[in-house]
Design an enzyme around this catalytic site. Structure first.
Site, PDB file in Angstrom:
ATOM      1  N   ARG A  45      18.993  10.533   0.375  1.00 19.44           N
ATOM      2  CA  ARG A  45      20.354  10.259  -0.091  1.00 19.44           C
ATOM      3  C   ARG A  45      20.786  11.246  -1.166  1.00 19.44           C
ATOM      4  O   ARG A  45      21.939  11.322  -1.526  1.00 19.44           O
ATOM      5  CB  ARG A  45      20.419   8.841  -0.655  1.00 19.44           C
ATOM      6  CG  ARG A  45      20.511   7.812   0.461  1.00 19.44           C
ATOM      7  CD  ARG A  45      20.632   6.424  -0.073  1.00 19.44           C
ATOM      8  NE  ARG A  45      19.303   5.806  -0.139  1.00 19.44           N
ATOM      9  CZ  ARG A  45      19.102   4.500  -0.048  1.00 19.44           C
ATOM     10  NH1 ARG A  45      20.114   3.681   0.066  1.00 19.44           N
ATOM     11  NH2 ARG A  45      17.886   4.005  -0.092  1.00 19.44           N
ATOM     12  N   LYS A 154       3.178   1.198   4.917  1.00 21.38           N
ATOM     13  CA  LYS A 154       2.945  -0.098   4.303  1.00 21.38           C
ATOM     14  C   LYS A 154       3.756  -0.202   3.025  1.00 21.38           C
ATOM     15  O   LYS A 154       4.145   0.847   2.512  1.00 21.38           O
ATOM     16  CB  LYS A 154       1.452  -0.302   4.042  1.00 21.38           C
ATOM     17  CG  LYS A 154       0.896   0.523   2.871  1.00 21.38           C
ATOM     18  CD  LYS A 154      -0.513   0.173   2.579  1.00 21.38           C
ATOM     19  CE  LYS A 154      -0.651  -0.791   1.424  1.00 21.38           C
ATOM     20  NZ  LYS A 154      -0.587  -0.157   0.099  1.00 21.38           N
ATOM     21  N   HIS A 184      -3.460   3.829   5.454  1.00 22.45           N
ATOM     22  CA  HIS A 184      -4.083   5.158   5.371  1.00 22.45           C
ATOM     23  C   HIS A 184      -5.607   5.094   5.241  1.00 22.45           C
ATOM     24  O   HIS A 184      -6.293   6.064   5.520  1.00 22.45           O
ATOM     25  CB  HIS A 184      -3.456   6.009   4.258  1.00 22.45           C
ATOM     26  CG  HIS A 184      -3.921   5.707   2.883  1.00 22.45           C
ATOM     27  ND1 HIS A 184      -3.468   4.634   2.163  1.00 22.45           N
ATOM     28  CD2 HIS A 184      -4.820   6.329   2.084  1.00 22.45           C
ATOM     29  CE1 HIS A 184      -4.058   4.627   0.991  1.00 22.45           C
ATOM     30  NE2 HIS A 184      -4.895   5.637   0.901  1.00 22.45           N
ATOM     31  N   LYS A 188      -9.270   7.686   6.764  1.00 20.23           N
ATOM     32  CA  LYS A 188     -10.290   8.353   5.938  1.00 20.23           C
ATOM     33  C   LYS A 188     -11.540   8.630   6.782  1.00 20.23           C
ATOM     34  O   LYS A 188     -11.971   7.768   7.543  1.00 20.23           O
ATOM     35  CB  LYS A 188     -10.663   7.462   4.741  1.00 20.23           C
ATOM     36  CG  LYS A 188      -9.571   7.386   3.690  1.00 20.23           C
ATOM     37  CD  LYS A 188     -10.022   6.530   2.513  1.00 20.23           C
ATOM     38  CE  LYS A 188      -8.876   6.276   1.557  1.00 20.23           C
ATOM     39  NZ  LYS A 188      -8.644   7.343   0.597  1.00 20.23           N
ATOM     40  N   GLU A 222     -10.160   1.055  -8.716  1.00 25.09           N
ATOM     41  CA  GLU A 222      -9.392   2.237  -9.145  1.00 25.09           C
ATOM     42  C   GLU A 222      -9.409   2.309 -10.661  1.00 25.09           C
ATOM     43  O   GLU A 222      -9.367   1.274 -11.339  1.00 25.09           O
ATOM     44  CB  GLU A 222      -7.946   2.111  -8.676  1.00 25.09           C
ATOM     45  CG  GLU A 222      -7.794   2.155  -7.182  1.00 25.09           C
ATOM     46  CD  GLU A 222      -6.332   2.213  -6.787  1.00 25.09           C
ATOM     47  OE1 GLU A 222      -5.819   3.313  -6.615  1.00 25.09           O
ATOM     48  OE2 GLU A 222      -5.711   1.146  -6.691  1.00 25.09           O
ATOM     49  N   ASP A 241      -0.936  -5.289  -2.152  1.00 23.70           N
ATOM     50  CA  ASP A 241      -1.050  -3.831  -2.149  1.00 23.70           C
ATOM     51  C   ASP A 241      -2.340  -3.356  -1.464  1.00 23.70           C
ATOM     52  O   ASP A 241      -2.344  -2.343  -0.785  1.00 23.70           O
ATOM     53  CB  ASP A 241      -1.006  -3.327  -3.604  1.00 23.70           C
ATOM     54  CG  ASP A 241      -0.847  -1.826  -3.706  1.00 23.70           C
ATOM     55  OD1 ASP A 241      -0.139  -1.250  -2.867  1.00 23.70           O
ATOM     56  OD2 ASP A 241      -1.438  -1.224  -4.621  1.00 23.70           O
ATOM     57  N   HIS A 246      -5.973  -2.596   3.125  1.00 26.07           N
ATOM     58  CA  HIS A 246      -7.175  -1.757   3.064  1.00 26.07           C
ATOM     59  C   HIS A 246      -8.473  -2.584   3.108  1.00 26.07           C
ATOM     60  O   HIS A 246      -9.379  -2.292   3.885  1.00 26.07           O
ATOM     61  CB  HIS A 246      -7.175  -0.899   1.798  1.00 26.07           C
ATOM     62  CG  HIS A 246      -5.925  -0.086   1.612  1.00 26.07           C
ATOM     63  ND1 HIS A 246      -5.188   0.397   2.673  1.00 26.07           N
ATOM     64  CD2 HIS A 246      -5.280   0.333   0.491  1.00 26.07           C
ATOM     65  CE1 HIS A 246      -4.147   1.078   2.198  1.00 26.07           C
ATOM     66  NE2 HIS A 246      -4.176   1.048   0.889  1.00 26.07           N
ATOM     67  N   LYS A 346      -6.917  -2.411 -10.410  1.00 25.25           N
ATOM     68  CA  LYS A 346      -6.465  -1.193 -11.093  1.00 25.25           C
ATOM     69  C   LYS A 346      -7.106  -1.177 -12.476  1.00 25.25           C
ATOM     70  O   LYS A 346      -7.419  -2.225 -13.036  1.00 25.25           O
ATOM     71  CB  LYS A 346      -4.945  -1.233 -11.271  1.00 25.25           C
ATOM     72  CG  LYS A 346      -4.179  -1.256  -9.964  1.00 25.25           C
ATOM     73  CD  LYS A 346      -3.605   0.096  -9.657  1.00 25.25           C
ATOM     74  CE  LYS A 346      -2.808   0.098  -8.375  1.00 25.25           C
ATOM     75  NZ  LYS A 346      -2.953   1.355  -7.632  1.00 25.25           N
TER      76      LYS A 346
HETATM   77  C1  BG6 Z   1      -2.172   2.581  -1.720  1.00 22.21           C
HETATM   78  C2  BG6 Z   1      -1.781   1.622  -2.807  1.00 22.21           C
HETATM   79  O1  BG6 Z   1      -2.012   1.992  -0.460  1.00 22.21           O
HETATM   80  O2  BG6 Z   1      -3.522   2.964  -1.888  1.00 22.21           O
HETATM   81  C3  BG6 Z   1      -2.029   2.227  -4.177  1.00 22.21           C
HETATM   82  O3  BG6 Z   1      -0.411   1.288  -2.681  1.00 22.21           O
HETATM   83  C4  BG6 Z   1      -3.454   2.728  -4.272  1.00 22.21           C
HETATM   84  O4  BG6 Z   1      -1.766   1.278  -5.195  1.00 22.21           O
HETATM   85  C5  BG6 Z   1      -3.789   3.628  -3.095  1.00 22.21           C
HETATM   86  O5  BG6 Z   1      -3.581   3.436  -5.491  1.00 22.21           O
HETATM   87  C6  BG6 Z   1      -5.229   4.033  -3.110  1.00 22.21           C
HETATM   88  O6  BG6 Z   1      -5.456   4.984  -2.130  1.00 22.21           O
HETATM   89  P1  BG6 Z   1      -6.700   5.978  -2.227  1.00 22.21           P
HETATM   90  O7  BG6 Z   1      -6.639   6.747  -0.956  1.00 22.21           O
HETATM   91  O8  BG6 Z   1      -6.485   6.796  -3.452  1.00 22.21           O
HETATM   92  O9  BG6 Z   1      -7.909   5.113  -2.347  1.00 22.21           O
END
Ligand code: BG6
Length: 495
Positions: A45, A154, A184, A188, A222, A241, A246, A346
Site C-alpha cells: 500500500r 501463519k 516454516h 528446516k 528463544e 505463535d 511448530h 521467548k
Molecule cells: C515464528 C514466530 O513463526 O517463528 C516467531 O512467529 C519466532 O515468534 C519464529 O521467533 C522462530 O523461528 P526460527 O526459525 O527462528 O526458530
C-alpha cells in the site's frame, strides 16, 4: 527447476518479506534454481516505484541473505524482474488492474499463465485478498495452460472456529490442491531429516514406541523477545505463535506411522492421524497439564533485559503468555501411556530447539559394583542451532573393576556435510513453485491442531488472572513448568 512463473507477493513492504521471502527468492535465483522467465510482482500500500522498491530490497537482502555479500551482477539480473504494484486491498478496481498487468507480464515472459500468490500480510487481510483474487478471475487452477497457487502464511486463524472460517473463505475461491499453508519449521533441514532418520534407517523404528520410549521432550526456546512485534504478539502469545504450529508439527513427525509413499497426501494423512489421537483437554486437565508464563526483567548473559510488559506496544498489565509448557498424550497403539512434554518461550536462557527421546531404563541392574547407576539411553535431535543428533549410552570406565558412565555419540551436520543448508523459506518457496505440497499443512491438519490448542485457550479465559510476570528473563520458564514434569518423576533435559 520450476516452469516460468509470476510470483505475486502481497505484503511486500512488510517485515516477513524483508527478512525471509525476498532473501529466499534471491538465494534461489543465485543458486540457479529459478528459470529466467520469471517475474516478481511486489504488492503493497506504500508509495514506491520499481526503483525505490528494488533499492529497499537490496538493503534487506544485504542484511538478511544467507550468503553475503550480495553479488552485484547477480542482484542486477534478479532485481530487473521485480516490479512494484501499488494496491489497496479494499479496492476492487485495483485487483482488476492487477489481473490485466499479470496478463501483460505473462505474455512478455512467456509464463504460460503460471501464477503464485503469496500472502505475507497480516492475517486479517487474508480473506479480503482471497475474495478479490476470485472476483478478478485470478482463481482458476488451470488457466492458459498454466497453474495458479496460493501460499498462506501463519497464523492460520486464531482458534478452531476462525481457522474453520478461514479455510471456508479460502476454499470458496481456491481448491485445496492450490493452497499451500506455510509452517516454516517443516522446511528446516533438520526437521525434514526426522523422517529420513526414522524411516531411512532400520534400527530405530523397532524401538520407537511405548515399549522402549519412556517419554519425549520437545523444546523450542528463544532468547530473543518480541522485537518490534509487540502489537502482534499481544494478540497471539506463545500458544498461538508456536505451540499450535511448530511444536505440534514436530510432535506429529516424531509420532507418525510410516507413510506408504513419500507423497504429500500419504504423509499428511499420517500426520493428521497423530493429531486426532491427541485428546483435547478438559479445563481441569488444562490446569493440571499446562503451564503458562510471562517473563519479567532479567539477564541473558551479561545483558539486562526488560520484562515483557515493558516492551514497546505491549500493555503494561498484559496477560499474554510468552511461555507455555504442556504435557500431551498420543493415544494410539504405538504411544499410549508415553507423555510428550512440549515447551516454548521467548527470552529464555538460550536459543535452542531440540527433540529428546528418552528411553526406558534397563530392566535389571547388572553392574552392582558400579559407583553410578546406568543412565537410560537418550536420543536428542538438535533442530537448531548446532544441528545434529546425539545418542547417549553407557560405557565402561577404563580401569580395574566395572564402573560405568554415560557417553555420547554425536553427529553434527556442520562436520559431516561440508555444505550450507538452505533456509526453510528457500525450500518451501521452491516446493510451492514445483507444486509439491508435502511440507505444507492441509486444511484438516490445521483445524485438528487448533482443536488441541483451543480448549487450552478457552480454559485460560475462564481462569483467574495469571500472576504475571512469573519468571525472570534468561531462565527456563516458571517453576510450575519444572513441577509439571517433576510431578511425574522426570526432569527437563538441560540443553
Ligand atoms: C515464528 C514466530 O513463526 O517463528 C516467531 O512467529 C519466532 O515468534 C519464529 O521467533 C522462530 O523461528 P526460527 O526459525 O527462528 O526458530
Amino acid at each position: 527447476m520450476p516452469d516460468p512463473f509470476i510470483f505475486v507477493l502481497f505484503g511486500a513492504t512488510g517485515d516477513l518479506s524483508h527478512r525471509k521471502v525476498v532473501p529466499a527468492l534471491y538465494q534461489l535465483w543465485r543458486s540457479n534454481l529459478l528459470p529466467h522467465e520469471c517475474m516478481f510482482v511486489a504488492i503493497g500500500r506504500r508509495p514506491y516505484d520499481d526503483e525505490s522498491f528494488r533499492a529497499e530490497m537490496l538493503t534487506a537482502v544485504s542484511q538478511y541473505s544467507r550468503v553475503k555479500p550480495v553479488d552485484p551482477t547477480i542482484w542486477t539480473e534478479f532485481a530487473k524482474r521485480i516490479v512494484y504494484f501499488h494496491l489497496d486491498f479494499d479496492d476492487p478496481a485495483g485487483f482488476d488492474q492487477l489481473a490485466e498487468r499479470l496478463t501483460v507480464i505473462d505474455s512478455e515472459i512467456g509464463g504460460h499463465g503460471n501464477e503464485l500468490f503469496y500472502l505475507a500480510t497480516q492475517e486479517s487481510a487474508f480473506p479480503v485478498i482471497v475474495q478479490q483474487l476470485g472476483r478478478a478471475g485470478l482463481d482458476h487452477e488451470h488457466h492458459a495452460g498454466g497453474w495458479r497457487r496460493i501460499v498462506v502464511e501463519k497464523p492460520f486463524g486464531r482458534d478452531l472456529e476462525s481457522a474453520i472460517r478461514l479455510n471456508r473463505e479460502v476454499g470458496k475461491v481456491f481448491r485445496e490442491s492450490q493452497i499451500y499453508r506455510i509452517d516454516h519449521y517443516l522446511g528446516k533441514e533438520t526437521v525434514r531429516n526426522i523422517l529420513v532418520f526414522r524411516f531411512g534407517n532400520g534400527i530405530f523404528e523397532p524401538i520407537w514406541n511405548r515399549r522402549y520410549v519412556d517419554h519425549v521432550q520437545i523444546t523450542m526456546a528463544e532468547s530473543i523477545g518480541v522485537e518490534d512485534r509487540g502489537a502482534f504478539y499481544e494478540e497471539t502469545g506463545a500458544s498461538r505463535d508456536v505451540l499450535q504450529n511448530h511444536l505440534l508439527q514436530l510432535l506429529t513427525l516424531v509420532a507418525m506411522e510410516p507413510p506408504a509413499t513419500f507423497e504429500a497426501e500419504a504423509l499428511r494423512d499420517e500426520k493428521v492421524k497423530v493429531l486426532r489421537a491427541v485428546t483435547p483437554m478438559t479445563p481441569s486437565e488444562v490446569r493440571r497439564d499446562v503451564v503458562r508464563g510471562q517473563y519479567g526483567a532479567g539477564w541473558i548473559g551479561d545483558r539486562g533485559i526488560v520484562g515483557y510488559r515493558q516492551e514497546p506496544n505491549v500493555d503494561s498489565e498484559s496477560e499474554t503468555e510468552t511461555f507455555v509448557a504442556a504435557k500431551f498424550e498420543v493415544d494410539d497403539w504405538r504411544w499410549a501411556g508415553v507423555p510428550f512434554y512440549l515447551r516454548t518461550g521467548k527470552r529464555l536462557a538460550k536459543r535452542a530447539t531440540e527433540i529428546a527421546i528418552q528411553f526406558k531404563p534397563v530392566p535389571h541392574r547388572l553392574f552392582v559394583d558400579s559407583k553410578t547407576d546406568p543412565e537410560p539411553n537418550l536420543l536428542a535431535m538438535r533442530i537448531q542451532p548446532d544441528e545434529g543428533i546425539l545418542l547417549r549410552f553407557v560405557a565402561k570406565v577404563p580401569g580395574l573393576g566395572v564402573d560405568i558412565r554415560a557417553v555420547n555419540m554425536d553427529f553434527t551436520y556442520g562436520s559431516a556435510f561440508n555444505v550450507d543448508s538452505p533456509d526453510a523459506y528457500e525450500t518451501l518457496i521452491l516446493d510451492a513453485l514445483l507444486g509439491d505440497s508435502s511440507l505444507f499443512t492441509r486444511a484438516d491438519e490445521v483445524e485438528q491442531a487448533w482443536s488441541i490448542v483451543t480448549p487450552i485457550l478457552e480454559a485460560w479465559v475462564e481462569e483467574a488472572e495469571p500472576d504475571f510476570p512469573n519468571h525472570p528473563a534468561g531462565t527456563w520458564g516458571p517453576e510450575e513448568a519444572d513441577a509439571l514434569i517433576e510431578h511425574d518423576g522426570r526432569r527437563w533435559r538441560r540443553i
